[in-house]
Design a protein around this motif. Structure first.
Motif, PDB file in Angstrom:
ATOM      1  N   ALA A  87      17.787 -64.909 -12.804  1.00 48.98           N
ATOM      2  CA  ALA A  87      18.693 -64.074 -12.016  1.00 48.98           C
ATOM      3  C   ALA A  87      17.928 -62.919 -11.390  1.00 48.98           C
ATOM      4  O   ALA A  87      16.833 -62.573 -11.829  1.00 48.98           O
ATOM      5  N   VAL A  88      18.535 -62.328 -10.383  1.00 47.00           N
ATOM      6  CA  VAL A  88      18.035 -61.100  -9.780  1.00 47.00           C
ATOM      7  C   VAL A  88      19.085 -60.028 -10.068  1.00 47.00           C
ATOM      8  O   VAL A  88      20.277 -60.226  -9.805  1.00 47.00           O
ATOM      9  N   LEU A  89      18.627 -58.926 -10.640  1.00 47.34           N
ATOM     10  CA  LEU A  89      19.499 -57.803 -10.968  1.00 47.34           C
ATOM     11  C   LEU A  89      19.168 -56.660 -10.014  1.00 47.34           C
ATOM     12  O   LEU A  89      18.002 -56.444  -9.694  1.00 47.34           O
ATOM     13  N   SER A  90      20.185 -55.929  -9.578  1.00 49.16           N
ATOM     14  CA  SER A  90      19.894 -54.797  -8.698  1.00 49.16           C
ATOM     15  C   SER A  90      20.929 -53.696  -8.873  1.00 49.16           C
ATOM     16  O   SER A  90      22.063 -53.936  -9.289  1.00 49.16           O
ATOM     17  N   ILE A  91      20.481 -52.488  -8.543  1.00 52.78           N
ATOM     18  CA  ILE A  91      21.359 -51.320  -8.463  1.00 52.78           C
ATOM     19  C   ILE A  91      21.076 -50.691  -7.107  1.00 52.78           C
ATOM     20  O   ILE A  91      19.924 -50.496  -6.737  1.00 52.78           O
ATOM     21  N   LEU A 126      29.529 -55.003  -9.269  1.00 52.75           N
ATOM     22  CA  LEU A 126      30.364 -54.007  -9.944  1.00 52.75           C
ATOM     23  C   LEU A 126      30.141 -52.673  -9.246  1.00 52.75           C
ATOM     24  O   LEU A 126      29.006 -52.358  -8.869  1.00 52.75           O
ATOM     25  N   LEU A 127      31.188 -51.902  -9.079  1.00 52.56           N
ATOM     26  CA  LEU A 127      31.055 -50.582  -8.456  1.00 52.56           C
ATOM     27  C   LEU A 127      31.268 -49.503  -9.507  1.00 52.56           C
ATOM     28  O   LEU A 127      32.316 -49.423 -10.139  1.00 52.56           O
ATOM     29  N   VAL A 128      30.250 -48.667  -9.702  1.00 53.27           N
ATOM     30  CA  VAL A 128      30.279 -47.598 -10.692  1.00 53.27           C
ATOM     31  C   VAL A 128      30.509 -46.275  -9.968  1.00 53.27           C
ATOM     32  O   VAL A 128      29.755 -45.937  -9.048  1.00 53.27           O
ATOM     33  N   LYS A 129      31.535 -45.552 -10.413  1.00 54.88           N
ATOM     34  CA  LYS A 129      31.816 -44.207  -9.917  1.00 54.88           C
ATOM     35  C   LYS A 129      32.007 -44.193  -8.390  1.00 54.88           C
ATOM     36  O   LYS A 129      31.631 -43.246  -7.729  1.00 54.88           O
ATOM     37  N   ASP A 130      32.568 -45.268  -7.853  1.00 55.06           N
ATOM     38  CA  ASP A 130      32.808 -45.405  -6.409  1.00 55.06           C
ATOM     39  C   ASP A 130      31.552 -45.168  -5.581  1.00 55.06           C
ATOM     40  O   ASP A 130      31.618 -44.747  -4.431  1.00 55.06           O
ATOM     41  N   ARG A 131      30.393 -45.438  -6.181  1.00 57.66           N
ATOM     42  CA  ARG A 131      29.146 -45.154  -5.462  1.00 57.66           C
ATOM     43  C   ARG A 131      28.025 -46.160  -5.737  1.00 57.66           C
ATOM     44  O   ARG A 131      27.354 -46.593  -4.822  1.00 57.66           O
ATOM     45  N   TYR A 132      27.784 -46.512  -6.983  1.00 57.89           N
ATOM     46  CA  TYR A 132      26.629 -47.333  -7.325  1.00 57.89           C
ATOM     47  C   TYR A 132      27.050 -48.794  -7.487  1.00 57.89           C
ATOM     48  O   TYR A 132      27.920 -49.110  -8.285  1.00 57.89           O
ATOM     49  N   GLN A 133      26.400 -49.661  -6.719  1.00 59.87           N
ATOM     50  CA  GLN A 133      26.684 -51.086  -6.801  1.00 59.87           C
ATOM     51  C   GLN A 133      25.656 -51.749  -7.715  1.00 59.87           C
ATOM     52  O   GLN A 133      24.455 -51.619  -7.503  1.00 59.87           O
ATOM     53  N   VAL A 134      26.151 -52.427  -8.732  1.00 58.72           N
ATOM     54  CA  VAL A 134      25.312 -53.169  -9.672  1.00 58.72           C
ATOM     55  C   VAL A 134      25.575 -54.641  -9.390  1.00 58.72           C
ATOM     56  O   VAL A 134      26.728 -55.076  -9.351  1.00 58.72           O
ATOM     57  N   LYS A 135      24.502 -55.400  -9.193  1.00 54.71           N
ATOM     58  CA  LYS A 135      24.664 -56.786  -8.771  1.00 54.71           C
ATOM     59  C   LYS A 135      23.823 -57.720  -9.620  1.00 54.71           C
ATOM     60  O   LYS A 135      22.697 -57.401  -9.988  1.00 54.71           O
ATOM     61  N   VAL A 136      24.397 -58.892  -9.909  1.00 54.50           N
ATOM     62  CA  VAL A 136      23.676 -59.977 -10.570  1.00 54.50           C
ATOM     63  C   VAL A 136      23.806 -61.194  -9.661  1.00 54.50           C
ATOM     64  O   VAL A 136      24.916 -61.628  -9.346  1.00 54.50           O
TER      65      VAL A 136
END
Length: 161
Positions: A87-91, A126-136
């Motif tokens: 997988a590729v993980l990103s923030i 996933l969206l954290v704190k309406d700002r940070y996108q975490v993706k798998v």
């Protein structure tokens, strides 16, 4: 007539032509009408290095984690097992990118109160704190497995940035 008169007239004519102001081109007009970038949002973007410690730990589920990209507002790592990519993980910091946040507006799935969406058939975000996108992103993991990897990020640490 003085012999210097033609030279003087030529110099005056040349300076008048050089001083003539051209009308603005369509490109000049477009540049003046273009919206200014959101300086406050752009200057507030977190460095990619701020995200590295928030990724799932090295060795989780026997996987190695290899960081592959880091730039302002973005960090990425590959999960590898037995020499292959899993997988590729990103923030990513979405400050100043309302389109990135908009895709979470109608999310029906949530994780710890944060919206989760499936992008295409191979990505979960996933969206954290309406700002940070975490993706798998993965060709082999199903949506539930990708969601399990989203849980392994330090989401509280990300929310406190």
């Amino acid at each position: 007539m003085n012999t210097r008169t033609p030279s003087l007239l030529f110099a005056v004519a040349l300076s008048l032509v050089a001083c003539k102001k051209e009308p603005p081109s369509r490109w000049d007009e477009a540049a003046t009408k273009a919206p200014a970038p959101a300086v406050s949002a752009a200057s507030d973007i977190k460095p990619g290095s701020a995200f590295n410690a928030l990724f799932p730990s090295e060795g989780t589920e026997g996987m190695s984690r290899v960081f592959t990209a880091e730039k302002p507002g973005y960090a990425e790592a590959k999960l590898r097992k037995d020499g292959g990519d899993v997988a590729v993980l990103s923030i990513s910091d979405t400050a100043g990118d309302p389109q990135a946040v908009a895709k979470f507006a109608n999310a029906t799935d949530h994780l710890a109160g944060m919206p989760v969406v499936t992008v295409g058939k191979n990505q979960s975000a996933l969206l954290v704190k309406d700002r940070y996108q975490v993706k798998v992103s993965s060709q082999t993991l199903d949506p539930e497995a990708r969601k399990a990897w989203l849980k392994r990020f330090d989401l509280n640490g990300l929310a406190s940035l």
